[in-house]
Each structure stands twice: as structure tokens, then as C-alpha cells.
Design an enzyme around this catalytic site. Structure first.
Site: not given
Length: 381
Positions: A276, A57, A325
Site C-alpha cells: 500500500y 491477564k 492488515m
């Protein structure tokens, strides 16, 4: 040359050998030889007649479920297991023929399950009703809750199960799931679960007047409670190289290696900020390396500002500022490195997924399964 310097040099050369970057960017290398080693190690821990169910899985615990599934099938795995139906369908469409258990089927899944010859886990009366409305003959497993308190029927549900199923001969297995088999301080809890499972077996077999195949042990259960193998055992994390105990380090070999490169290096002056929200402000002049991996790839934003470190030229480089990100920044002030150099994030020597998980205040499972599908996968066999 001192013995310490010699050992350090030897470790570095070995690290370089095992961390040669076959793709000049962020990638996951999947070592199928290590997978086969782990399957054989588990096989040697169980009786000859005991079947082995291999859990694939979550994209093969962050690797590649199809590559993993095909390798396991080729090397004699008796069963595969996935969490959700679409994972099983994906394996079937890849050509895998091995029986596949779906651990958490949903109400509307049973047409797909039947069409793709998957075996559902039936864990509640609502799900049982939905399943039987589609087929009275398709094989299935029944799960009982013995203390983990997630999915499963209770021992008190057996009479009602019999009233619904009667002489249904398509129950392939009954099973349960251990909640703390890796923690020997919780041995009493685990043995209580096992004892309850034994009572469930006795009651359901008496009620249905037949013997059922059974499975209970997960990876840590196989290693710590081998007496209770029943007809099949289930291995997940151990297949991927982790035994939840340091004594298995070296016996179980990590399958997944996460690597990247240095995209760029900047000289940051005292008082300048990085990233950031000015997540880092330099107290001194520092040198930072930009790495092409970020929170969209599974390296959580909270792991910035020194929470974790990666390996560059056999030295640890800590994160700087907030994780972005698509990239992150490392402090390489004390490391002799250049743009294009290898960055090792998860390997089998200096920083395993367990080590990384410990630094991130989590577990290897979360680190591995969080890795994004957009990271390039490279198979080593």
C-alpha cells in the site's frame, strides 16, 4: 569442515528441530513444559511458606489464559490474577477453582465478582463504596500507592478506611506494586517504595489492631529483592520466560512461539513498488516473500520497511513496504527459500520476544500481549 561452519550447521539443525511447524499457517505454539519450568524456577526463589500468585491477564500475556490457568492450577499455583472482571469470569467458566484476584475492577462489576467468587482489588473510596453496597462479607484486597502513582490509597487514607471498614474481617491482603524493580539503577526508588509500604503496614495494623497478609513483589522484585516476600509474591512476565535481565536467559524459558509460512514469492524488478501507498520502491531487482500475518495480528504497521526481521532458514529477512492488515512482505533476496517454508517470528533462540521488542523499540510485554486472538493457538505439553 571449519568449526564456525560446524557450529552454524548445528545451530540451524537445532533451530529446525525447535521450529517444526505443526500447523501450516500462522500460529502460536504454547509450551506448557516451559511454563512449568518457569513456575518451578520462581518457586525455588521464594520461601516454602510464601504463596505464589500467577498473573494470567491479557490472555495469558498473549498465549491462552485458560490453558495457562489450568496448567498453573494443576502445578500448585496459589493464586491467579487478571486485570478485568470478564477475564476472571472466563477462567471460572472454564472450571478453574484457584483464588483469582481482579486487579482493576470497575464500578459496576461487583455483582459478577461476587457471583463468580473473584477477589477484587479495592483501590479508591469510590470503588470501596460500590463494593460494600453489594457485600459486607465478600473477601477483597486493598491496594496502596507507594510511588508508581497508578491505582491505590495513600498512607493518609488509613484513618478514613478504618472509619468505613471498622472491624471488617474480610480483608485478605494489603498490597502495593513496584515501579522499577527490574532497573538496579533505580534501587533507591524501589527501596523508598518498600520503606513506605513498611510504614503503611505498621500504621494499618496498629489502626485495625490486627495483622494482615501482604504482597508486594512482582517478577523482577522476586529476582532482585527476595528479602521482601511477605506472605505472597506475584509473577507475570517471568512465568512466560522473561526476567528483564540477560542473566536469567536459559533459566527462564519462553512459553510462546510465534510462527508462520511463506504464502507466495515474487520477483520484483528495479523501479517496481510493493504494498500500500507504494511503501517500498525497489532500487534493484529483489525477491520478496508474502507472510500471512499483519497489523490485525499485532505486528504494527510502523514495523515495515526494515524495522524488524523474521527468521527463514536461519537467516534474517527484513520487512518490505508497509505492514498490511492481514499480511506483510519480507526481502528474501539472499535467502534460499520456497513457498511453504517456515517463518519464525518469536522463538527461544534466535529471536525472543525481548529481541523482537528491542528491534521494534518497545518491550516484550507489548509484543506478546498485542498478538491477536484470531491467531491459531497450539498447545505443546
Amino acid at each position: 569442515m571449519s568449526i564456525n561452519l560446524f557450529l552454524e550447521k548445528l545451530l540451524f539443525l537445532n533451530w529446525k528441530k525447535n521450529n517444526s511447524l505443526s500447523y501450516k499457517g500462522t500460529c502460536i505454539e504454547i509450551n506448557l513444559n516451559n511454563l512449568k519450568n518457569n513456575l518451578n524456577y520462581i518457586r525455588n526463589k521464594v520461601n516454602d511458606q510464601t504463596k505464589i500468585l500467577c498473573v494470567v491477564k491479557a490472555n495469558g500475556y498473549g498465549s491462552d489464559s485458560i490453558e495457562i490457568g489450568k496448567c498453573l492450577e494443576k502445578n500448585g499455583a496459589d493464586y491467579l490474577a487478571v486485570a478485568y472482571t470478564n477475564e476472571g469470569v472466563k477462567l471460572r467458566k472454564s472450571g478453574i477453582k484457584t483464588p483469582i484476584l481482579v486487579l482493576h475492577p470497575q464500578f459496576d462489576d461487583f455483582n459478577e465478582i461476587i457471583e463468580n467468587d473473584l477477589e477484587p482489588n479495592i483501590y479508591s473510596f469510590r470503588i470501596l463504596e460500590a463494593f460494600l453496597s453489594k457485600s459486607q462479607k465478600h473477601p477483597f484486597h486493598i491496594k496502596f500507592n507507594t510511588g508508581l502513582n497508578r491505582l491505590g490509597f495513600s498512607i493518609n487514607d488509613i484513618d478514613r478506611l478504618y472509619n468505613i471498614l471498622g472491624s471488617n474481617t474480610h480483608i485478605k491482603y494489603i498490597f502495593s506494586h513496584l515501579g522499577a524493580s527490574e532497573d538496579l539503577k533505580e534501587k533507591k526508588f524501589t527501596l523508598d517504595q518498600i520503606n513506605l509500604f513498611e510504614k503503611i503496614i505498621e500504621k494499618i495494623e496498629n489502626k485495625f489492631c490486627k495483622k494482615f497478609n501482604k504482597h508486594l513483589l512482582n517478577s523482577s522484585g522476586i529476582l532482585n529483592y527476595p528479602k521482601y516476600q511477605y506472605d505472597m509474591v506475584r509473577s507475570g512476565i517471568a512465568l512466560y520466560g522473561y526476567g528483564n535481565n540477560k542473566i536469567y536467559k536459559g533459566e527462564l524459558k519462553p512459553v510462546l512461539f510465534l510462527k508462520s509460512v511463506i504464502s507466495q514469492i515474487h520477483e520484483i524488478k528495479k523501479g517496481e513498488s510493493v504494498g500500500y501507498n507504494r511503501g517500498f520502491i525497489a532500487n534493484n531487482d529483489v525477491k520478496i516473500a508474502i507472510i500471512p500475518i499483519g497489523h490485525a495480528d499485532g505486528i504494527g504497521r510502523s514495523l515495515g520497511n526494515g524495522k524488524v526481521g523474521f527468521i527463514i532458514n536461519n537467516k534474517v529477512a527484513k520487512t518490505v513496504g508497509n505492514i498490511c492488515m492481514d499480511m506483510l512482505m519480507l526481502d528474501v533476496s539472499q535467502i534460499n527459500c520456497k513457498e511453504g517454508d517456515l517463518v519464525s517470528i518469536i522463538d527461544d533462540q534466535i529471536q525472543t520476544a525481548e529481541d523482537f521488542g528491542s528491534s521494534a523499540n518497545t518491550i516484550s510485554y507489548e509484543i506478546l500481549t498485542a498478538l491477536s486472538s484470531r491467531i491459531k493457538r497450539i498447545v505443546i505439553s
